[in-house]
Design an enzyme around this catalytic site. Sequence first.
Site, PDB file in Angstrom:
ATOM      1  N   LEU A 171       4.759  50.504  82.305  1.00 47.28           N
ATOM      2  CA  LEU A 171       5.719  49.546  81.749  1.00 47.28           C
ATOM      3  C   LEU A 171       7.138  50.065  81.974  1.00 47.28           C
ATOM      4  CD1 LEU A 171       3.578  48.908  78.608  1.00 47.28           C
ATOM      5  CD2 LEU A 171       4.272  47.134  80.243  1.00 47.28           C
ATOM      6  N   CYS A 211      13.740  49.455  86.422  1.00 49.25           N
ATOM      7  CA  CYS A 211      14.791  50.388  85.968  1.00 49.25           C
ATOM      8  C   CYS A 211      14.409  51.853  86.214  1.00 49.25           C
ATOM      9  CB  CYS A 211      15.124  50.092  84.507  1.00 49.25           C
ATOM     10  SG  CYS A 211      16.139  51.348  83.735  1.00 49.25           S
ATOM     11  N   CYS A 219      18.019  51.593  87.897  1.00 47.15           N
ATOM     12  CA  CYS A 219      19.045  52.287  87.100  1.00 47.15           C
ATOM     13  C   CYS A 219      18.886  53.808  87.138  1.00 47.15           C
ATOM     14  CB  CYS A 219      19.014  51.863  85.634  1.00 47.15           C
ATOM     15  SG  CYS A 219      18.599  50.144  85.356  1.00 47.15           S
ATOM     16  N   HIS A 238       7.915  56.827  83.094  1.00 47.07           N
ATOM     17  CA  HIS A 238       6.832  55.836  83.109  1.00 47.07           C
ATOM     18  C   HIS A 238       5.807  56.144  82.008  1.00 47.07           C
ATOM     19  CE1 HIS A 238       8.534  54.458  86.718  1.00 47.07           C
ATOM     20  NE2 HIS A 238       7.733  54.956  87.604  1.00 47.07           N
ATOM     21  N   PHE A 251      39.800  63.778  70.111  1.00 46.80           N
ATOM     22  CA  PHE A 251      40.641  64.270  71.190  1.00 46.80           C
ATOM     23  C   PHE A 251      40.028  65.527  71.821  1.00 46.80           C
ATOM     24  CE2 PHE A 251      44.513  66.290  72.856  1.00 46.80           C
ATOM     25  CZ  PHE A 251      44.970  65.253  73.618  1.00 46.80           C
TER      26      PHE A 251
HETATM   27  P1  FAD Z   1      11.968  44.235  86.318  1.00 46.46           P
HETATM   28  O1  FAD Z   1      12.314  45.458  85.572  1.00 46.46           O
HETATM   29  O2  FAD Z   1      12.061  44.267  87.793  1.00 46.46           O
HETATM   30  O3  FAD Z   1      10.509  43.850  85.863  1.00 46.46           O
HETATM   31  C1  FAD Z   1       9.769  42.885  86.528  1.00 46.46           C
HETATM   32  C2  FAD Z   1       8.318  43.311  86.446  1.00 46.46           C
HETATM   33  O4  FAD Z   1       7.499  42.230  86.849  1.00 46.46           O
HETATM   34  C3  FAD Z   1       7.982  44.482  87.368  1.00 46.46           C
HETATM   35  O5  FAD Z   1       7.481  45.543  86.592  1.00 46.46           O
HETATM   36  C4  FAD Z   1       6.938  43.907  88.330  1.00 46.46           C
HETATM   37  O6  FAD Z   1       5.943  44.842  88.672  1.00 46.46           O
HETATM   38  C5  FAD Z   1       6.377  42.763  87.516  1.00 46.46           C
HETATM   39  N1  FAD Z   1       5.778  41.655  88.270  1.00 46.46           N
HETATM   40  C6  FAD Z   1       6.384  40.834  89.157  1.00 46.46           C
HETATM   41  N2  FAD Z   1       5.498  39.906  89.589  1.00 46.46           N
HETATM   42  C7  FAD Z   1       4.333  40.154  88.963  1.00 46.46           C
HETATM   43  C8  FAD Z   1       3.052  39.567  88.976  1.00 46.46           C
HETATM   44  N3  FAD Z   1       2.772  38.491  89.720  1.00 46.46           N
HETATM   45  N4  FAD Z   1       2.081  40.094  88.219  1.00 46.46           N
HETATM   46  C9  FAD Z   1       2.319  41.182  87.444  1.00 46.46           C
HETATM   47  N5  FAD Z   1       3.515  41.772  87.392  1.00 46.46           N
HETATM   48  C10 FAD Z   1       4.505  41.269  88.133  1.00 46.46           C
HETATM   49  N6  FAD Z   1      21.261  47.534  85.171  1.00 46.46           N
HETATM   50  C11 FAD Z   1      21.884  48.227  84.199  1.00 46.46           C
HETATM   51  O7  FAD Z   1      22.071  47.693  83.099  1.00 46.46           O
HETATM   52  N7  FAD Z   1      22.320  49.510  84.411  1.00 46.46           N
HETATM   53  C12 FAD Z   1      22.171  50.134  85.601  1.00 46.46           C
HETATM   54  O8  FAD Z   1      22.578  51.273  85.777  1.00 46.46           O
HETATM   55  C13 FAD Z   1      21.536  49.431  86.643  1.00 46.46           C
HETATM   56  N8  FAD Z   1      21.358  50.008  87.849  1.00 46.46           N
HETATM   57  C14 FAD Z   1      20.749  49.306  88.841  1.00 46.46           C
HETATM   58  C15 FAD Z   1      20.625  49.897  90.085  1.00 46.46           C
HETATM   59  C16 FAD Z   1      20.044  49.202  91.112  1.00 46.46           C
HETATM   60  C17 FAD Z   1      19.924  49.839  92.463  1.00 46.46           C
HETATM   61  C18 FAD Z   1      19.558  47.872  90.887  1.00 46.46           C
HETATM   62  C19 FAD Z   1      18.907  47.102  91.991  1.00 46.46           C
HETATM   63  C20 FAD Z   1      19.660  47.287  89.641  1.00 46.46           C
HETATM   64  C21 FAD Z   1      20.260  47.987  88.606  1.00 46.46           C
HETATM   65  N9  FAD Z   1      20.396  47.428  87.348  1.00 46.46           N
HETATM   66  C22 FAD Z   1      21.064  48.111  86.377  1.00 46.46           C
HETATM   67  C23 FAD Z   1      19.798  46.108  87.021  1.00 46.46           C
HETATM   68  C24 FAD Z   1      18.470  46.293  86.249  1.00 46.46           C
HETATM   69  O9  FAD Z   1      17.665  47.233  86.914  1.00 46.46           O
HETATM   70  C25 FAD Z   1      17.747  44.959  86.144  1.00 46.46           C
HETATM   71  O10 FAD Z   1      18.633  43.981  85.645  1.00 46.46           O
HETATM   72  C26 FAD Z   1      16.534  45.044  85.228  1.00 46.46           C
HETATM   73  O11 FAD Z   1      15.672  46.073  85.628  1.00 46.46           O
HETATM   74  C27 FAD Z   1      15.792  43.702  85.219  1.00 46.46           C
HETATM   75  O12 FAD Z   1      14.695  43.730  84.359  1.00 46.46           O
HETATM   76  P2  FAD Z   1      13.547  42.634  84.495  1.00 46.46           P
HETATM   77  O13 FAD Z   1      12.607  42.870  83.349  1.00 46.46           O
HETATM   78  O14 FAD Z   1      14.121  41.306  84.665  1.00 46.46           O
HETATM   79  O15 FAD Z   1      12.837  42.963  85.874  1.00 46.46           O
HETATM   80  C1  COM Z   2      14.071  51.406  80.526  1.00 39.68           C
HETATM   81  C2  COM Z   2      12.936  50.449  80.682  1.00 39.68           C
HETATM   82  S1  COM Z   2      14.189  52.548  81.846  1.00 39.68           S
HETATM   83  S2  COM Z   2      12.801  49.483  79.277  1.00 39.68           S
HETATM   84  O1  COM Z   2      13.906  48.531  79.239  1.00 39.68           O
HETATM   85  O2  COM Z   2      12.854  50.358  78.065  1.00 39.68           O
HETATM   86  O3  COM Z   2      11.522  48.792  79.316  1.00 39.68           O
END
Ligand code: FAD
Ligand code: COM
Length: 518
Positions: free
Chosen positions: A75, A79, A84, A134, A496
């Site tokens: 899970l 990120c 991130c 993880h 400070f």
């Molecule tokens: P995700 O975390 O991508 O979760 C989607 C999940 O859906 C995944 O675990 C995937 O396996 C699962 N999934 C998809 N399809 C299926 C399916 N059919 N069946 C089962 N599972 C499926 N944001 C910040 O706030 N700070 C940062 O420093 C930052 N750094 C970043 C750096 C990079 C390089 C990038 C690309 C993004 C960064 N972001 C950052 C943005 C942030 O990572 C995302 O906004 C955030 O992770 C989105 O969360 P989410 O739950 O929408 O998607």
């Molecule tokens: C952080 C992942 S790295 S989550 O937003 O706590 O699920």
Amino acid sequence: MTDVSGAQWTTTRWRREIEDRLAAGGGEPLVNIDRGDRRPFDAIFLGGGAGGRFGAAYLRAMGGRPLIIDRWPFLGGSCPHHACVPHHLFSDAAAQLMLERSFSGRLWFQDLRGKQVSILELVEAFRQGRTGPHAFMNYQSQEQLDLEFVLGAPGRIVDAHSVEVAESIYRARSLVLATGSRARALGLEGESLTGVFDYASLVDRLDYEPGPTAVVAGGGKTAIEYACFFNATGRRTLVVSREEPLALIQDAETRAFLMTRMREQGMEFWSGAHVVALEGDGEGKLAAVTIQTREGSHEVSTDFLFLGLGQQPNSAEALAALGVATDANGFVQVDSRMRTSVADVYAVGDVVGAPMEMFKARKGGVCAARNIMGDEAHYRVEDFPDFLHTHYEVCWLGLGEEQARARLRNVIVLKLPPDNPDGDSVSLPAGDRMMLYALLRPELSGFQKLVIDGDTRRIVGAFHVGAGAKDGFQYLAPLVRKGLTVDELGDMNELFLNPSYFIQLCRLRAGSRVLRGM
Ligand code: FAD
Ligand code: COM
């Protein structure tokens, strides 16, 4: 399948199980379903990243029964795996390497002049370390948040109430699409050559030491953040972008400070340009890229092209199975309650589009959970503080100086360093992790600016280049939204030497009836 319900695995055990599955590229799904609970599921969260996990946790806390399904055996989603966490590791490295290069051969610093350091080693260190977070996410979700899940298997949407995963069909009152996004591709022949990476494939697949030239396509956050890291490792780094880089920072002086510093570090920016062709070496590896600029086309020899071209949504399955409404780019459309166009189907996180940030994914998940549980909750992303990394941490909120001047008749600016008529740099700002710069290379010690409406005395914008201001900005933003004035900010207690000098700068001016800048 591996039934883990009641197993009470430690983080060490989780880590081993996750690592085995990642190494094998699959394995038995991990199923944590409380078979003794006869209640139907209130929601299936398809995707257990930030949006899905926080939504499920909130729904559970409200007394509901969520089920998370994720194709990865852990899970937390992108990120910790691709986004991130590696981004912060690389940006930390960029900051440290710039410090080392700035003081090469002085004090206790090794001499890095003309030397390249390894990108591969740091990527490998990340790959080894990432299963720690993880494992923690799985442990916390199961043992502390009482979440039920099926991990390590893709879910297939059957209808608005059912998802098939690991040969079972689960039903729920609602479905939450939390499937995230992926890197936008270049769309050129040769994109599958070894040597063409995005943020995900870089950390998953890099298995050689990149050569002396890195080409980065894109001018937004990811492109600049990774480009600064490649530059700091000692590689020639060429940033190719259609738009001006860093256009998202709405203050010209802040942007100019950053561009100057990046150029001083040797970075090259080709704007109004794009990569138009990729050439292999005949053995499957990238050998050169062709870049089209306004002046013509140029071939650059390189074995390393990084794509930072933005994100596209993982929405195709939901579109095909449910016909949810999407925008022209495929992002799922939602209302302020995170409801899609299909009854009982919600969507949260990156799959609904910008801003693609953790706070929005997590808060969107919570909003969906509350609505599913009978609250009327709304979430519209308003003004939010933002940040990125160059070799520095850069934070901003509100209006840039030019934007403020376009809207307000009396704009006051407080900033450090001050405009100095003889052009000399002063040793300010000086704060955490900037002290060596401040004393020995003052031009490198950062930049900060507060934009104020001189009539109402309200803060309308803030910009900070340095280190350690992210925390301050996340608390400052809601105060600014509520109308924080110079006088109120000047009345706070600074720790400070604080990373941003906003409190004491405001106090120095707060006494005057008619505000003046400095
Ligand atoms: P995700 O975390 O991508 O979760 C989607 C999940 O859906 C995944 O675990 C995937 O396996 C699962 N999934 C998809 N399809 C299926 C399916 N059919 N069946 C089962 N599972 C499926 N944001 C910040 O706030 N700070 C940062 O420093 C930052 N750094 C970043 C750096 C990079 C390089 C990038 C690309 C993004 C960064 N972001 C950052 C943005 C942030 O990572 C995302 O906004 C955030 O992770 C989105 O969360 P989410 O739950 O929408 O998607
Ligand atoms: C952080 C992942 S790295 S989550 O937003 O706590 O699920």
